[in-house]
Design an enzyme around this catalytic site. Structure first.
Site, mmCIF file in Angstrom:
data_model
loop_
_atom_site.group_PDB
_atom_site.id
_atom_site.type_symbol
_atom_site.label_atom_id
_atom_site.label_comp_id
_atom_site.label_asym_id
_atom_site.label_seq_id
_atom_site.Cartn_x
_atom_site.Cartn_y
_atom_site.Cartn_z
ATOM 1 C CB CYS A 56 -0.961 -0.011 1.190
ATOM 2 S SG CYS A 56 -2.009 -1.481 1.197
ATOM 3 C CG HIS B 269 -1.897 4.281 5.361
ATOM 4 N ND1 HIS B 269 -1.897 4.238 3.984
ATOM 5 C CD2 HIS B 269 -1.974 2.985 5.775
ATOM 6 C CE1 HIS B 269 -1.965 2.977 3.575
ATOM 7 N NE2 HIS B 269 -2.025 2.205 4.642
ATOM 8 C CD GLU C 160 -1.621 7.355 9.598
ATOM 9 O OE1 GLU C 160 -1.182 8.106 8.720
ATOM 10 O OE2 GLU C 160 -2.578 6.569 9.396
ATOM 11 C CE LYS D 90 -6.173 4.223 2.604
ATOM 12 N NZ LYS D 90 -5.191 5.305 2.831
ATOM 13 C CG HIS E 4 -6.652 0.667 1.802
ATOM 14 N ND1 HIS E 4 -5.760 1.379 1.031
ATOM 15 C CD2 HIS E 4 -5.888 -0.079 2.650
ATOM 16 C CE1 HIS E 4 -4.529 1.091 1.384
ATOM 17 N NE2 HIS E 4 -4.580 0.207 2.378
ATOM 18 C CG PHE F 189 0.567 -5.999 4.140
ATOM 19 C CD1 PHE F 189 -0.208 -5.373 5.095
ATOM 20 C CD2 PHE F 189 -0.057 -6.878 3.271
ATOM 21 C CE1 PHE F 189 -1.570 -5.620 5.193
ATOM 22 C CE2 PHE F 189 -1.418 -7.137 3.352
ATOM 23 C CZ PHE F 189 -2.172 -6.506 4.316
#
Length: 396
Positions: free
Chosen positions: A165, A292, A303, A321, A326, A384
């Site tokens: 991502c 994010h 975060e 998002k 996403h 990831f």
């Protein structure tokens, strides 16, 4: 770093095609999420950010060998906001071999590979792809990069970045290094990811997909909503008259866990610190941070901790998002476009669908939108394995 001009940029998401569609939906707080209607029944009970009209896109005959859903979305996105004209002008100015193509993706054209395996040629013992899918390029991660290079006629270095991502955020850093090393004079960067079974069922297997619309940073969030998108930006050496610039990037790999972030967000903090340092600004000078903010319990909490450790309370930080879903490998470019729109318009989006912030959130995490002039905006993209990237954009 030496600033780079962003001379063209665009995004196509579930909100529509092109920058205006994105800006209007953000301003109206109108989400593009809808009940899952992708793929054969039975379908997962969830919400998705699906781009309208991808199935109807027709690639030119000369590009037929790259035909697949992912590259159709790329072609649709390329047509928006005068992007192709700007790319053509850059190729004429510098020479096609002096313009790089750097694309980001998570799954590339894996949807075509899924289809190929469901339609194996039974006359060949079920071991051969059907004739119309006997096109090796669409079954590789480099499908999107190769397609965009041929679609634009650019002849410089061509790279596909696949770091989950963070992919289409890291393309900005890759392009900046190519330009600053003198390898090229300009770079077309971007990213595309489309919905497919591997994405929907893979994330569901990780217990990360919510049955409801995602609500980042809300105390009751329980997972993400998946989406698809494509976007592009053209980077060149900056002049004093360029209104939008890439001013800094930061990258890190904390390698804490295959899919979970470091609990204190150390890698995320390192990426943000490095981006600020390259931009030559202090944390207090940042006006807007596009988080994010995936809406998963662990990612949002980490975060929020990282942001509170770095930034003063005056920062406006929010996740978009819940507008688009996403978009995985395309999230970096899409949310960079949102940061650039904020610099252009002074509209700082809030966090859609969230009503009660998680107690871990500091005052930097905003649920409501705001309007004011701003000079610096950051975009966070975390993948990831703790593969992190932060970008700083500016309006001088």
């Amino acid at each position: 770093m030496t600033p780079l001009a962003i001379t063209a940029y665009t995004a196509t998401t579930a909100l529509g095609a092109g920058r205006l569609a994105q800006a209007e939906a953000l301003d109206q707080r109108r989400s593009g999420l809808r009940p899952n209607d992708f793929g054969p029944a039975p379908r997962l009970d969830c919400w998705i950010g699906r781009v309208e009209g991808v199935e109807e896109v027709q690639l030119p005959p000369v590009l037929a060998r790259w035909d697949c859903r992912n590259n159709r979305l790329a072609w649709l996105a390329l047509q928006q906001d005068g992007l192709l004209d700007a790319v053509g002008a850059a190729a004429a100015r510098y020479g096609a071999a002096r313009v790089a193509v750097v694309m980001g993706t998570s799954t590339s054209s894996i949807g075509a590979s899924e289809e190929a395996y469901t339609r194996l040629d039974r006359d060949a013992g079920g071991e051969r792809f059907a004739d119309d899918l006997q096109r090796p390029i669409v079954h590789t991660p480099h499908s999107i990069g190769d397609f965009v290079q041929h679609a634009t006629g650019l002849a410089g270095p061509c790279v596909t970045v696949a770091t989950a991502c963070s992919s289409s955020a890291k393309v900005f850093a890759q392009a900046a290094r190519l330009i600053q090393a003198g390898v090229v004079d300009a770079a077309l960067v971007g990213g595309v990811d489309t919905l497919c079974g591997s994405v929907l069922y893979g994330f569901n297997a990780l217990q990360l997909v919510s049955r409801d619309k995602c609500k980042p940073f809300d105390a009751s969030r329980d997972g993400l909503s998946l989406g698809e998108a494509g976007g592009f930006a053209l980077l060149e050496r900056a002049t004093e008259t360029d209104p939008l610039q890439l001013r800094g990037y930061g990258e890190s790999s904390d390698a804490h866990h295959m899919s979970a972030p470091h609990p204190q967000g150390l890698g995320a903090q390192l990426a943000m610190r490095d981006a600020l340092a390259r931009a030559g600004i202090e944390a207090a000078q940042l006006d807007y941070l596009n988080l994010h903010g995936t809406s998963t319990p662990a990612n949002d909490a980490v975060e929020a901790i990282a942001v509170a450790a770095l930034f003063p309370e005056a920062l406006h930080a929010a996740s978009t998002k819940a507008w688009t879903g996403h978009t995985l490998g395309a999230a970096g470019i899409v949310e960079s476009v949102f940061a650039l729109i904020a610099l252009d318009t002074g509209h700082l989006p809030g966090t859609l669908n969230a009503t009660i912030p998680d107690p871990v959130c500091g005052p930097q995490i905003r649920l409501a939108p705001e309007r004011r002039a701003l000079h610096y905006a950051m975009n966070n993209s975390f993948g990831f394995g703790g593969n992190n990237c932060a970008l700083v954009f500016a309006r001088p």
